[in-house]
Design a protein around this motif. Structure first.
Motif, mmCIF file in Angstrom:
data_model
loop_
_atom_site.group_PDB
_atom_site.id
_atom_site.type_symbol
_atom_site.label_atom_id
_atom_site.label_comp_id
_atom_site.label_asym_id
_atom_site.label_seq_id
_atom_site.Cartn_x
_atom_site.Cartn_y
_atom_site.Cartn_z
ATOM 1 N N MET A 19 62.823 -46.977 -24.319
ATOM 2 C CA MET A 19 63.041 -47.348 -22.923
ATOM 3 C C MET A 19 61.729 -47.363 -22.150
ATOM 4 N N ALA A 20 60.873 -46.381 -22.433
ATOM 5 C CA ALA A 20 59.606 -46.288 -21.711
ATOM 6 C C ALA A 20 58.747 -47.523 -21.951
ATOM 7 N N GLU A 21 58.732 -48.015 -23.198
ATOM 8 C CA GLU A 21 57.889 -49.155 -23.520
ATOM 9 C C GLU A 21 58.422 -50.432 -22.881
ATOM 10 N N ARG A 22 59.736 -50.572 -22.773
ATOM 11 C CA ARG A 22 60.306 -51.784 -22.193
ATOM 12 C C ARG A 22 60.086 -51.851 -20.686
ATOM 13 N N ASN A 23 60.181 -50.692 -20.009
ATOM 14 C CA ASN A 23 60.138 -50.689 -18.549
ATOM 15 C C ASN A 23 58.740 -50.577 -17.974
ATOM 16 N N SER A 24 57.747 -50.271 -18.765
ATOM 17 C CA SER A 24 56.424 -50.040 -18.201
ATOM 18 C C SER A 24 55.345 -50.470 -19.174
ATOM 19 N N SER A 25 54.305 -51.120 -18.598
ATOM 20 C CA SER A 25 53.147 -51.468 -19.407
ATOM 21 C C SER A 25 52.114 -50.349 -19.405
ATOM 22 N N VAL A 26 52.317 -49.361 -18.561
ATOM 23 C CA VAL A 26 51.423 -48.197 -18.488
ATOM 24 C C VAL A 26 51.854 -47.188 -19.547
ATOM 25 N N THR A 27 50.941 -46.813 -20.411
ATOM 26 C CA THR A 27 51.261 -45.854 -21.482
ATOM 27 C C THR A 27 50.794 -44.443 -21.177
ATOM 28 N N GLU A 28 49.890 -44.299 -20.194
ATOM 29 C CA GLU A 28 49.415 -42.973 -19.814
ATOM 30 C C GLU A 28 49.003 -42.964 -18.353
ATOM 31 N N PHE A 29 49.065 -41.763 -17.771
ATOM 32 C CA PHE A 29 48.658 -41.572 -16.380
ATOM 33 C C PHE A 29 47.470 -40.625 -16.324
ATOM 34 N N ILE A 30 46.758 -40.693 -15.201
ATOM 35 C CA ILE A 30 45.672 -39.751 -14.927
ATOM 36 C C ILE A 30 46.057 -38.932 -13.706
ATOM 37 N N LEU A 31 46.108 -37.605 -13.846
ATOM 38 C CA LEU A 31 46.447 -36.715 -12.735
ATOM 39 C C LEU A 31 45.197 -36.439 -11.904
ATOM 40 N N ALA A 32 45.242 -36.783 -10.625
ATOM 41 C CA ALA A 32 44.070 -36.624 -9.754
ATOM 42 C C ALA A 32 43.751 -35.159 -9.480
ATOM 43 N N GLY A 33 44.764 -34.308 -9.494
ATOM 44 C CA GLY A 33 44.539 -32.878 -9.262
ATOM 45 C C GLY A 33 44.557 -32.515 -7.789
ATOM 46 N N LEU A 34 44.232 -31.268 -7.502
ATOM 47 C CA LEU A 34 44.256 -30.769 -6.129
ATOM 48 C C LEU A 34 43.085 -31.275 -5.300
ATOM 49 N N THR A 35 41.908 -31.380 -5.906
ATOM 50 C CA THR A 35 40.714 -31.775 -5.168
ATOM 51 C C THR A 35 39.769 -32.554 -6.075
ATOM 52 N N ASP A 36 38.949 -33.394 -5.463
ATOM 53 C CA ASP A 36 37.942 -34.141 -6.219
ATOM 54 C C ASP A 36 36.532 -33.613 -5.952
ATOM 55 N N GLN A 37 36.420 -32.446 -5.326
ATOM 56 C CA GLN A 37 35.114 -31.858 -5.040
ATOM 57 C C GLN A 37 34.685 -30.975 -6.215
#
Length: 307
Positions: free
Chosen positions: A1-19
């Motif tokens: 189901m995941a492959e049919r509904n989305s072309s994105v295979t992975e995500f990147i978590l931004a986290g709490l802060t970018d500092q």
């Protein structure tokens, strides 16, 4: 189901802060919080199991609450800690949906568990003579099964709705874990159904336990005010104060996050609110119930004397 509904295979978590200068201090802080959470909740569960005088409905529910806190903190915090020490905190689509499912399941379970604990306190204070009959082992067991059932069903509905959302381009989740609002922000398809389901289920899973808790405490306060002795009133209030403290912190942060329209949800405020109910509350609960509970203190003293 995941492959049919989305072309994105992975995500990147931004986290709490970018500092960068905050990464190490935050890592150490949240590592300490997680260790306290694991030790506190695991210690509470073991203490209740080993102490025979804590084998009562109240502590049966408390051990279940500690188990829920331990589980959903473990679902979130380790992945968040990885984000502080890596350049990119990557999570696959399947892992993201799995994390989302278990997180929602345990959070919903905690809402209803706190309501069950409020009902238990209501029976203990307002109908003490019927307490052993009303809150029998069978009744308590079915209540706990119902609590987990609510969590499992609610999480399944949310996750199935999210599996139907298409993610085609953007894959950076502006959060430290896979939550509903940040995922819906990345959707290429319509999220109207998800938003309606989220608002309906959030209203049910927050308002129903809240009304149960408020109703229980109204009757409890009325009963306490009829107690003539000051010592009796203080003792009755003390049995409820720890539970009320836990309820106020948990439901306050949860309602702020989920009981508002998707369009007005603030990203930064959402992160702060999420920190409270995903990391701070699971750490505070064992401290609240141990420091303000005479039976737990007595059990701890006996345990240390034996060891």
């Amino acid at each position: 189901m995941a492959e049919r509904n989305s072309s994105v295979t992975e995500f990147i978590l931004a986290g709490l802060t970018d500092q960068p200068e905050l990464q190490l201090p935050l890592f150490l802080i949240f590592l300490a919080i997680y260790l306290f959470t694991v030790l506190g909740n695991l210690g509470m569960i073991i203490l209740i199991l080993l102490s025979s005088h804590l084998h009562t409905p109240m502590y049966f529910f408390l051990s279940s609450l500690s188990f829920i806190d331990l589980c959903y903190s473990t679902v979130i915090t380790p992945k968040m800690l990885v984000n502080f020490v890596s350049e990119k905190n990557i999570i696959t689509y399947q892992e993201c949906m799995t994390q989302l499912y278990f997180f929602i399941s345990f959070v919903i379970s905690e809402c209803h568990m706190l309501a069950a604990m409020a009902y238990d306190r209501y029976i203990a204070i307002c109908n003490p003579l019927l307490y052993n009959v009303t809150m029998s082992y069978q009744v308590c067991s079915w209540m706990v099964v119902g609590v987990y059932g609510m969590g499992i069903i609610g999480a399944a509905v949310h996750t199935l709705c999210m599996l139907g959302v298409v993610f085609c381009k953007a894959n950076i989740i502006n959060h430290y874990f896979c939550d509903l609002f940040p995922l819906m922000e990345l959707a290429c398809s319509s999220t109207y159904v998800n938003e309606v389901v989220l608002l309906c289920l959030s209203t049910f899973n927050i308002f129903i336990p809240t009304l149960t808790i408020l109703g229980s405490y109204i009757f409890i306060i009325a009963c306490i005010l009829r107690i003539k002795s000051t010592e009796g009133r203080f003792k009755a209030f003390s049995t409820c104060s720890s539970h009320f403290s836990a309820v106020a912190v948990f439901f306050g942060s949860l309602a702020f996050m989920y009981l508002q329209p998707f369009s007005v949800n603030s990203k930064d405020k959402g992160k702060v609110s999420s920190v409270f109910y995903t990391t701070i509350v699971p750490m505070l609960n064992p401290m609240i119930y141990s420091l303000r509970n005479r039976d737990v203190k007595l059990a701890l003293n006996k345990f240390f004397q034996k060891t």
